[in-house]
Design an enzyme around this catalytic site. Structure first.
Site, PDB file in Angstrom:
ATOM      1  N   ASP A  71      -9.266  -8.833 -24.039  1.00 21.23           N
ATOM      2  CA  ASP A  71     -10.728  -8.901 -24.146  1.00 21.23           C
ATOM      3  C   ASP A  71     -11.244  -7.480 -23.916  1.00 21.23           C
ATOM      4  OD1 ASP A  71     -13.430  -9.120 -23.814  1.00 21.23           O
ATOM      5  OD2 ASP A  71     -13.362 -10.788 -22.391  1.00 21.23           O
TER       6      ASP A  71
ATOM      7  N   LYS B 221     -21.869  -3.462 -26.337  1.00 13.30           N
ATOM      8  CA  LYS B 221     -21.690  -2.555 -25.192  1.00 13.30           C
ATOM      9  C   LYS B 221     -21.364  -1.161 -25.750  1.00 13.30           C
ATOM     10  CE  LYS B 221     -19.768  -6.412 -22.472  1.00 13.30           C
ATOM     11  NZ  LYS B 221     -20.831  -7.304 -22.240  1.00 13.30           N
TER      12      LYS B 221
END
Ligand code: PLP
Length: 432
Positions: A197, A226
């Site tokens: 992840d 992000k």
């Protein structure tokens, strides 16, 4: 002319206030960034009107000829960016992408090994309050108390003892480069699937500034908002496609289904309905931006800024978990400053600095109080901060911590932050 100003002045005002907040404060939340005006434009486009359940060329609805092109582009650009052979760009969020991986690779009750939330892992990596912790038999590894880095010996011991079906590698507040190959060796010995992840460091991985998980992991998930600097959303990738080992066959032909088919059908219709096509198009825009040389320079700067800021924080006497950072974030243990994470977050907010409290490894405080803060450089780098600007950032944080509960300091720092931020114009076309 703003339509919203005419039709819904209250929401218009809220959006303007939030725009000003993002412009005038120091945004140091490690999971946030400033998406480009082009990404915002695609996100706010008429594609929001279109239903497109299914996948390009195989939709449940008519009229998908244009959104099909957007989704194909998003998938192609993403695969190109990461050197992947499979990509799904439909997950509405990182958590949903992760849910799809669980539903594909394991059954309820199966053993899963992930990183402890308090040591840097994410809620979806097995926290008891999340579906992952409720549905699966979770064991967790952490970082070594001495080094603050992932304890591979502990991972191996746990993996060989528990024999999980799935091992998760990746984190929300881990500042070091991860050795995916070592994880794969452990997973192979334990007979487990390996899932990375990369929600946080995806942008740094895409630009080869950190180790590449794609060749070593069975599946990789990420968020797009992000370090990747796209719209909010999730993605799933595989370095190669292969026949599923679960014995799932196509109903008519009896052919063994490929993993790509299983993952696609778990995402839709398994856990989602219609994809958010405006967001899928915005993902395509972001992946196109990420392929530009300027994005590689940006990521280098994100990393250089984090490294400089970490060094300055250490000089100010802060205790960084693992002593520093290889990526865009750092985790700071505030025990030696006699300030809790909660107090620090409130004090910073009052001073125009937005960051979040965070558990530190072996924390003796609850997740609502915590003993640490997490700081990231992705957003301030987007607005143009360079290494020399980190002196200002470190000085402001240090001043607030040294003068905790002193409202006059908060007021002074807030003014200084606002003035400093005004040197880095942002979203000029969006503010009043
Ligand atoms: C490692 C990791 N995975 C998954 C997620 C979940 O992403 P989302 O908030 O889009 O569901 C996050 C979000 O912070 C994360 O840090």
């Amino acid at each position: 002319m703003s339509h919203l100003l005419q039709t819904d002045p209250r929401i218009h005002e809220i959006i303007q206030d939030e725009t000003s907040r993002q412009i005038n404060k120091l945004q140091l939340i490690a999971s946030e960034n400033y998406a480009s005006p082009s990404v915002l434009e695609a996100t706010g486009s008429v594609l929001t009107n279109k239903y497109a359940e299914g996948y390009p060329g195989k939709r449940y609805y008519g009229g998908c000829e244009y959104v099909d092109q957007a989704e194909d582009l998003a998938r192609e650009r993403l695969m190109q960016l990461f050197g992947a052979k499979y990509a799904n760009v439909q997950p509405h969020s990182g958590a949903t992408a992760n849910q799809a991986v669980y539903f594909t690779f394991v059954q309820p009750g199966d053993k899963v090994l992930g990183m402890d939330l308090a040591h840097g892992g994410h809620l979806t990596h097995g926290s008891p309050v999340n579906f992952s912790g409720k549905l699966y038999d979770i064991s967790s590894y952490g970082v070594s108390k001495e080094s603050g880095t992932i304890d591979l010996d502990e991972v191996e011991t746990l993996a060989m003892r528990e024999k999980p079906k799935l091992i998760i590698v990746g984190a929300s507040s881990y500042s070091r480069n991860i050795d995916y190959k070592a994880f794969r060796d452990i997973a192979d010995r334990a007979g487990a699937f390996l899932w990375a992840d990369i929600a946080h460091p995806a942008g740094l991985i895409a630009t080869k500034l950190l180790n590449d998980p794609i060749p070593h992991c069975h599946v990789v998930t990420s968020t797009t908002h992000k370090t990747l600097r796209g719209p909010r959303g999730g993605i799933i990738m595989m370095g190669e496609d292969w026949e599923n080992p679960f014995g799932i066959v196509a109903p008519k032909s009896g052919r063994v289904k490929m993993m790509s088919e299983i993952l696609d059908s778990v995402v839709m219709p398994g856990i989602q309905g219609g994809p958010l096509m405006h967001v899928v198009a915005a993902k395509a825009v972001a992946f196109g931006e990420a392929a530009q040389p300027s994005f590689a320079s940006y990521q280098k700067q994100v990393k250089a800024n984090a490294s400089r800021l970490a060094g300055l924080m250490v000089e100010h006497g802060f205790n960084l978990i693992s002593g520093g950072t290889d990526n865009h974030l750092m985790l700071i243990d505030l025990h030696n400053k006699n300030v809790t994470g909660k107090e620090a977050e409130h004090a910073m907010e009052a001073s125009g600095i937005t960051l979040n409290k965070n558990m530190v490894p072996f924390d003796d405080r609850s997740p609502f109080v915590t003993s640490g803060i997490r700081i990231g450089t992705a957003a301030i780098t987007t607005r143009g901060f360079r290494e020399h600007d980190m002196t200002f950032v470190a000085d402001m944080i240090n001043t607030v911590i040294d003068n905790i509960n002193d409202e006059a300091t908060y007021d002074r720092v807030r003014d200084e932050v606002r003035t400093y931020c005004s040197k880095f114009p942002l979203y000029t076309e969006l503010s009043e």
